[in-house]
Design an enzyme around this catalytic site. Structure first.
Site, PDB file in Angstrom:
ATOM      1  N   LYS A 104      -8.712  -4.082  17.392  1.00  0.00           N
ATOM      2  CA  LYS A 104      -7.463  -3.692  16.672  1.00  0.00           C
ATOM      3  C   LYS A 104      -6.297  -4.303  17.761  1.00  0.00           C
ATOM      4  CE  LYS A 104      -5.737  -1.762  13.174  1.00  0.00           C
ATOM      5  NZ  LYS A 104      -6.419  -1.455  11.857  1.00  0.00           N
ATOM      6  N   GLY A 217       2.538   8.121  -0.103  1.00  0.00           N
ATOM      7  CA  GLY A 217       2.617   6.809  -0.147  1.00  0.00           C
ATOM      8  C   GLY A 217       2.933   5.943  -1.716  1.00  0.00           C
ATOM      9  N   GLY A 219       2.896   2.118  -1.286  1.00  0.00           N
ATOM     10  CA  GLY A 219       2.600   1.094  -0.624  1.00  0.00           C
ATOM     11  C   GLY A 219       1.349   0.025  -1.163  1.00  0.00           C
ATOM     12  N   ASN A 220       0.789  -0.670  -0.407  1.00  0.00           N
ATOM     13  CA  ASN A 220      -0.393  -1.467  -0.535  1.00  0.00           C
ATOM     14  C   ASN A 220      -1.488  -0.612  -1.237  1.00  0.00           C
ATOM     15  OD1 ASN A 220      -3.062  -2.636   0.227  1.00  0.00           O
ATOM     16  ND2 ASN A 220      -2.292  -4.403  -0.440  1.00  0.00           N
TER      17      ASN A 220
HETATM   18  P1  NAD Z   1       2.366  -0.122   3.270  1.00  0.00           P
HETATM   19  O1  NAD Z   1       3.227  -0.412   4.444  1.00  0.00           O
HETATM   20  O2  NAD Z   1       1.989  -1.045   2.242  1.00  0.00           O
HETATM   21  O3  NAD Z   1       2.718   1.373   2.560  1.00  0.00           O
HETATM   22  C1  NAD Z   1       3.124   2.692   3.415  1.00  0.00           C
HETATM   23  C2  NAD Z   1       3.549   3.409   2.475  1.00  0.00           C
HETATM   24  O4  NAD Z   1       3.964   4.843   3.163  1.00  0.00           O
HETATM   25  C3  NAD Z   1       5.140   3.031   1.785  1.00  0.00           C
HETATM   26  O5  NAD Z   1       5.070   3.257   0.391  1.00  0.00           O
HETATM   27  C4  NAD Z   1       6.163   3.842   2.705  1.00  0.00           C
HETATM   28  O6  NAD Z   1       7.117   4.065   2.067  1.00  0.00           O
HETATM   29  C5  NAD Z   1       5.241   5.015   2.889  1.00  0.00           C
HETATM   30  N1  NAD Z   1       5.807   6.104   4.054  1.00  0.00           N
HETATM   31  C6  NAD Z   1       6.473   5.313   5.181  1.00  0.00           C
HETATM   32  N2  NAD Z   1       6.809   6.511   5.753  1.00  0.00           N
HETATM   33  C7  NAD Z   1       6.598   7.438   5.150  1.00  0.00           C
HETATM   34  C8  NAD Z   1       6.675   8.886   5.471  1.00  0.00           C
HETATM   35  N3  NAD Z   1       7.495   9.517   6.518  1.00  0.00           N
HETATM   36  N4  NAD Z   1       6.182   9.987   4.480  1.00  0.00           N
HETATM   37  C9  NAD Z   1       5.709   9.346   3.270  1.00  0.00           C
HETATM   38  N5  NAD Z   1       5.579   7.842   3.044  1.00  0.00           N
HETATM   39  C10 NAD Z   1       5.972   7.127   4.062  1.00  0.00           C
HETATM   40  O7  NAD Z   1       0.996   0.226   4.232  1.00  0.00           O
HETATM   41  P2  NAD Z   1      -0.543   0.157   3.663  1.00  0.00           P
HETATM   42  O8  NAD Z   1      -1.224  -1.143   4.003  1.00  0.00           O
HETATM   43  O9  NAD Z   1      -0.550   0.835   2.269  1.00  0.00           O
HETATM   44  O10 NAD Z   1      -1.159   1.149   4.734  1.00  0.00           O
HETATM   45  C11 NAD Z   1      -1.155   2.630   4.518  1.00  0.00           C
HETATM   46  C12 NAD Z   1      -2.225   3.382   5.218  1.00  0.00           C
HETATM   47  O11 NAD Z   1      -3.604   2.919   5.106  1.00  0.00           O
HETATM   48  C13 NAD Z   1      -2.053   2.981   6.923  1.00  0.00           C
HETATM   49  O12 NAD Z   1      -2.547   4.052   7.496  1.00  0.00           O
HETATM   50  C14 NAD Z   1      -3.116   2.081   6.995  1.00  0.00           C
HETATM   51  O13 NAD Z   1      -3.520   1.781   8.550  1.00  0.00           O
HETATM   52  C15 NAD Z   1      -3.970   2.406   6.197  1.00  0.00           C
HETATM   53  N6  NAD Z   1      -4.962   1.254   5.509  1.00  0.00           N
HETATM   54  C16 NAD Z   1      -4.526   0.171   5.444  1.00  0.00           C
HETATM   55  C17 NAD Z   1      -5.552  -0.837   4.732  1.00  0.00           C
HETATM   56  C18 NAD Z   1      -4.847  -2.114   3.846  1.00  0.00           C
HETATM   57  O14 NAD Z   1      -5.947  -2.739   3.385  1.00  0.00           O
HETATM   58  N7  NAD Z   1      -3.561  -2.165   3.871  1.00  0.00           N
HETATM   59  C19 NAD Z   1      -6.951  -0.696   4.871  1.00  0.00           C
HETATM   60  C20 NAD Z   1      -7.311   0.361   5.488  1.00  0.00           C
HETATM   61  C21 NAD Z   1      -6.558   1.293   6.135  1.00  0.00           C
END
Ligand code: NAD
Length: 408
Positions: A104, A217, A219-220
């Site tokens: 990481k 959440g 997001g993605n």
């Molecule tokens: P992202 O940035 O696309 O989405 C994050 C979401 O969290 C957004 O909707 C944001 O508005 C929301 N958010 C931010 N602060 C917040 C708060 N205080 N309270 C509630 N919601 C809040 O990120 P992502 O890629 O969706 O990743 C989210 C999690 O999943 C992270 O922990 C990441 O490490 C994990 N993850 C992601 C992937 C991937 O493929 N993207 C893979 C494994 C794990």
């Protein structure tokens, strides 16, 4: 109190080691990354001034294959967080049985404060410092929080220039026109739903088809989880973003939620739902809770108030060991992050494999392979859970630790 994710990771491993009486010396070794580096990255800002940024790369264990894991850009990134995340990657890759170890990286920066040019110079500058320790068969970075396919493209280009190695496989999560894989974008969220459906099928948790789901959440990961679950007929009753959440116990119309978010930039004030806070979302009377945003949201402080029967950890590290103890005593099942969100790294492996072998798979091929791989991982974890009569998390750690130790 600040919760140190590296201490959480070590406590989770210790519990698994005790439960399955794993080799003490090997477990001790697994508590520490093989190597981590801190680098300073000088960047010429648009103003002409030079600024120094700090970056990290942690390589936890490579017994099963090259170190693998994302690079995050965040103002709060620190060495302990990066070390913990590299540790979780070793275990995640082993649970889902992809031939990678764990790595990481991160840079202390709020990328929203940089121009596109500054962001590119920072990304290239980081690679200039770490290129000797990464490579397609050494350490394969990917995007994480606040890093994108575009950033991976800059990094790959810089890596190729610095090292002379033209392989596309040193970075994954690239854009489709630059060696990326079909299906990567939706893989983590979809993978979570594949696991969720296996939990229901296995009857490990008794849930009806019309179970209510609250997702933290938007997001993605969370939106693709929500889309897939909605399409499969599940009832999403709550969603949230950083500005707060929305709740309707009869279910949300997801298509309309997307339109609302697109036009207003937020979820709040969606017609047909009431506004709630992010902490209220976690404590709703729902069957399934999906933390898919941040780490450390389920702690000893709120665990007793959680009403869900099943928690599917789509974020990395959303539950502290204190909360885990409360959930175990209340018989709330927790599908751990290292299994639930492993769809992303599975597809990263497919991207690496396609790059290494000059192949290009269709979205259908990718999602079919993903579904089969995740279902097998769930079955393997369930076998350990039944054998040791433990939680899903401990079972996943036992499975992963055994697989890593075997290769060590
Ligand atoms: P992202 O940035 O696309 O989405 C994050 C979401 O969290 C957004 O909707 C944001 O508005 C929301 N958010 C931010 N602060 C917040 C708060 N205080 N309270 C509630 N919601 C809040 O990120 P992502 O890629 O969706 O990743 C989210 C999690 O999943 C992270 O922990 C990441 O490490 C994990 N993850 C992601 C992937 C991937 O493929 N993207 C893979 C494994 C794990």
């Amino acid at each position: 109190m600040q919760i140190n994710p590296f201490e959480t990771a070590k406590a989770q491993l210790e519990l698994a080691a005790e439960t399955a009486k794993l080799d003490k010396n090997k477990i001790e070794r697994l508590k520490y990354p093989d190597r981590y580096v801190e680098v300073s990255i000088p960047v010429k800002m648009d103003s002409g001034e030079q600024k120094i940024f700090t970056g990290f790369r942690s390589q936890h264990n490579n017994a099963r294959g090259p170190y693998k894991g994302g690079i995050r850009y965040h103002q709060d990134v620190n060495l302990d967080e990066v070390r913990a995340l590299s540790f979780w990657m070793s275990f995640k890759n082993a649970v889902v049985n992809v031939p990678f170890g764990g790595g990481k990286g991160g840079i202390i920066v709020n990328p929203k404060e940089l121009s596109a040019g500054e962001l590119e110079r920072l990304s290239r500058g980081f690679v200039q410092k770490i290129y000797p320790i990464i490579g397609p068969e050494t350490d394969v970075p990917a995007p994480d929080v606040n890093t994108t396919g575009q950033i991976m493209g800059w990094m790959l280009d810089e890596y190729q220039k610095c090292s002379g190695n033209k392989s596309m496989a040193t970075f994954t999560g690239k854009s489709l026109d630059n060696g990326g894989s079909q299906g990567r974008e939706e893989a983590t969220g979809f993978g979570g739903v594949y696991v969720f459906e296996e939990v229901i099928k296995s009857k490990a948790v008794n849930l009806a088809k019309d179970s209510s789901i609250a997702i933290q959440g938007f997001g993605n990961v969370s939106t693709f989880f929500a889309k897939k679950a909605f399409e499969s007929g599940y009832k999403i009753v709550a969603l949230s973003d950083s500005q707060g959440g929305i709740y309707n116990s009869d279910g949300l119309d997801l298509d309309k939620v997307f339109v609302h978010k697109k036009s207003t930039g937020a979820l709040k004030d969606f017609a047909g739902a009431k506004n709630i806070s992010n902490s209220e979302l976690l404590e709703l009377p729902v069957d399934v809770l999906v933390p898919a945003a941040l780490e450390n949201v389920l702690t000893g402080d709120n665990a007793a108030k959680i009403k869900a029967k099943l928690i599917v950890e789509m974020a990395n590290g959303p539950t502290t060991p204190g909360a885990d103890m409360v959930f175990a005593s209340k018989n709330i099942a927790v599908i751990p992050d290292i299994l639930a969100n492993s769809g992303g790294v599975c597809t990263s492996y497919y991207e690496w494999y396609q790059n290494m072998n000059n192949e290009s798979w269709s979205r259908e091929q990718v999602l079919e392979k993903l579904s089969a791989q995740i279902k097998q991982a769930f079955a393997d974890v369930l076998e350990q859970k039944n054998k040791y009569n433990c939680t899903f998390r401990t079972a996943a750690y036992i499975l992963a630790a055994q697989r890593i130790i075997e290769k060590m």
